[in-house]
Design a protein around this motif. Sequence first.
Motif, PDB file in Angstrom:
ATOM      1  N   THR A 250       0.855  -1.185   0.000  1.00  0.00           N
ATOM      2  CA  THR A 250       0.000   0.000   0.000  1.00  0.00           C
ATOM      3  C   THR A 250       0.892   1.237   0.000  1.00  0.00           C
ATOM      4  O   THR A 250       1.885   1.294   0.739  1.00  0.00           O
ATOM      5  CB  THR A 250      -0.953   0.012   1.220  1.00  0.00           C
ATOM      6  N   THR A 251       0.571   2.196  -0.841  1.00  0.00           N
ATOM      7  CA  THR A 251       1.420   3.373  -1.002  1.00  0.00           C
ATOM      8  C   THR A 251       0.601   4.659  -0.962  1.00  0.00           C
ATOM      9  O   THR A 251      -0.620   4.649  -1.151  1.00  0.00           O
ATOM     10  CB  THR A 251       2.163   3.343  -2.348  1.00  0.00           C
ATOM     11  N   THR A 252       1.296   5.735  -0.716  1.00  0.00           N
ATOM     12  CA  THR A 252       0.749   7.069  -0.948  1.00  0.00           C
ATOM     13  C   THR A 252       1.616   7.697  -2.036  1.00  0.00           C
ATOM     14  O   THR A 252       2.812   7.920  -1.822  1.00  0.00           O
ATOM     15  CB  THR A 252       0.791   7.938   0.322  1.00  0.00           C
ATOM     16  N   THR A 253       1.034   7.911  -3.207  1.00  0.00           N
ATOM     17  CA  THR A 253       1.786   8.459  -4.329  1.00  0.00           C
ATOM     18  C   THR A 253       1.004   9.601  -4.969  1.00  0.00           C
ATOM     19  O   THR A 253      -0.221   9.664  -4.871  1.00  0.00           O
ATOM     20  CB  THR A 253       2.057   7.390  -5.412  1.00  0.00           C
ATOM     21  N   ARG A 254       1.729  10.465  -5.621  1.00  0.00           N
ATOM     22  CA  ARG A 254       1.110  11.586  -6.331  1.00  0.00           C
ATOM     23  C   ARG A 254       1.778  11.723  -7.702  1.00  0.00           C
ATOM     24  O   ARG A 254       2.995  11.608  -7.823  1.00  0.00           O
ATOM     25  CB  ARG A 254       1.259  12.879  -5.530  1.00  0.00           C
ATOM     26  N   LEU A 255       0.975  11.982  -8.723  1.00  0.00           N
ATOM     27  CA  LEU A 255       1.478  12.169 -10.081  1.00  0.00           C
ATOM     28  C   LEU A 255       1.372  13.629 -10.481  1.00  0.00           C
ATOM     29  O   LEU A 255       0.472  14.346 -10.030  1.00  0.00           O
ATOM     30  CB  LEU A 255       0.669  11.333 -11.090  1.00  0.00           C
ATOM     31  N   ARG A 256       2.277  14.053 -11.344  1.00  0.00           N
ATOM     32  CA  ARG A 256       2.184  15.413 -11.870  1.00  0.00           C
ATOM     33  C   ARG A 256       0.996  15.540 -12.815  1.00  0.00           C
ATOM     34  O   ARG A 256       0.311  16.559 -12.845  1.00  0.00           O
ATOM     35  CB  ARG A 256       3.468  15.788 -12.610  1.00  0.00           C
ATOM     36  N   ARG A 257       0.764  14.478 -13.611  1.00  0.00           N
ATOM     37  CA  ARG A 257      -0.330  14.511 -14.580  1.00  0.00           C
ATOM     38  C   ARG A 257      -1.013  13.160 -14.608  1.00  0.00           C
ATOM     39  O   ARG A 257      -0.371  12.114 -14.424  1.00  0.00           O
ATOM     40  CB  ARG A 257       0.184  14.827 -15.989  1.00  0.00           C
ATOM     41  N   VAL A 258      -2.323  13.152 -14.853  1.00  0.00           N
ATOM     42  CA  VAL A 258      -3.064  11.888 -14.970  1.00  0.00           C
ATOM     43  C   VAL A 258      -3.723  11.756 -16.343  1.00  0.00           C
ATOM     44  O   VAL A 258      -4.445  10.787 -16.586  1.00  0.00           O
ATOM     45  CB  VAL A 258      -4.129  11.763 -13.856  1.00  0.00           C
ATOM     46  N   THR A 259      -3.486  12.707 -17.232  1.00  0.00           N
ATOM     47  CA  THR A 259      -4.029  12.624 -18.594  1.00  0.00           C
ATOM     48  C   THR A 259      -2.964  13.060 -19.589  1.00  0.00           C
ATOM     49  O   THR A 259      -2.066  13.833 -19.266  1.00  0.00           O
ATOM     50  CB  THR A 259      -5.269  13.522 -18.782  1.00  0.00           C
ATOM     51  N   ARG A 260      -3.094  12.550 -20.790  1.00  0.00           N
ATOM     52  CA  ARG A 260      -2.278  12.997 -21.918  1.00  0.00           C
ATOM     53  C   ARG A 260      -3.042  12.677 -23.201  1.00  0.00           C
ATOM     54  O   ARG A 260      -3.302  11.508 -23.484  1.00  0.00           O
ATOM     55  CB  ARG A 260      -0.912  12.313 -21.942  1.00  0.00           C
TER      56      ARG A 260
END
Length: 362
Positions: A250-260
């Motif tokens: 289980t992680t806590t992650t964040r992305l700069r972008r979720v679409t392209r």
Amino acid sequence: MKQSCDVLIVGGGPAGLAAAIALRRRGADVLLADSQRPPIDKACGEGLMPDALFELAQLGVVPRPNDGAPFIGIRFADGHSTVSATFDRDSSNGTSKTGLGVRRLTLHNLLMEYARNVGVRMLWGAPVVLSVSAPPTVQSKPCAYRWIIGADGHASRVRSWAALDDRRLRHRRFGFRAHYRIRPWSEYVEVHWAAAGQAYITPLSQEEICVAVVTSSREVRLQDIIDSVPLLRAKLSGLQCITSERGAITTTTRLRRVTRGNIALLGDASGSVDAITGEGLAISFRQARLLADAIGSNNLDSYASKHVTTLRLPQAMASAMLLMDRRPGLRSHALRALSAYPKLFQKMLRVHLHDGSLRNRR
């Protein structure tokens, strides 16, 4: 022969199935593909909070009474202090809101049934091959699509293929889950805090519970944490697991972008929150509806902007609770304070479930 669809969804877990249902209800031709065969299991606490049940209902998915067991709130305990909070009442009919403890396999079957009923095309045991120089193939056939959704989990291949794999990993822990045949002793989901992690006890039926543990240590396993909590050691002594122990990260992650372009990420593929919050499924279901709205409006930018809000509060709550996990003195002090002022814990639960804020609720 070429396959074609409006939306190709890669990943057939709860997030992918929820998106497929939401999009199909809007009239899209949806093809969902997964390399595994159903039902797909995963180690988790198996408790659906009231907000998760609300999001499911918005998709038209309503669990049946015999699908699981209700619970009325959350209870924290550390051997010295105990504090409980019940869910608020439903303003529409005055009844108390409840969560639902439901086996992950049961939930997956339920979502598949609804997806099938609304006309989602599903291919199981069908890996999607992604290449930078050729169209995606499903079961060795090229697939033409207008939109592609990556709902393929933490290690998303769609995310890598779309060059969206710019993640910031904030926390990573290890989870384990098993089931015991015993009458639930509480109407709450109990969270027992121990030195090595947390144990979650969720009622699943009148004679079965789910025991899930989460820990930061690679060496700790489910039985280690059970043995470190006197109440659990006493309750479960001599009982055999009725299912094999299953583990997950289980992680806590964040992305700069979720679409392209015409590609969007969903669920854990799009960022995640530690299992300590119990909000993973609610977040995925919420994102599924937002994504369906965006594709219906032919505008993924709206999904990208709203996606940020689906993770902001859960990740903030996860950070606070993980601080308690790392600092035993702080945890002990916090649980003593909450047990002395249970109304504060009640308010915190409201905030966690988007039912209010500490500023405007009394």
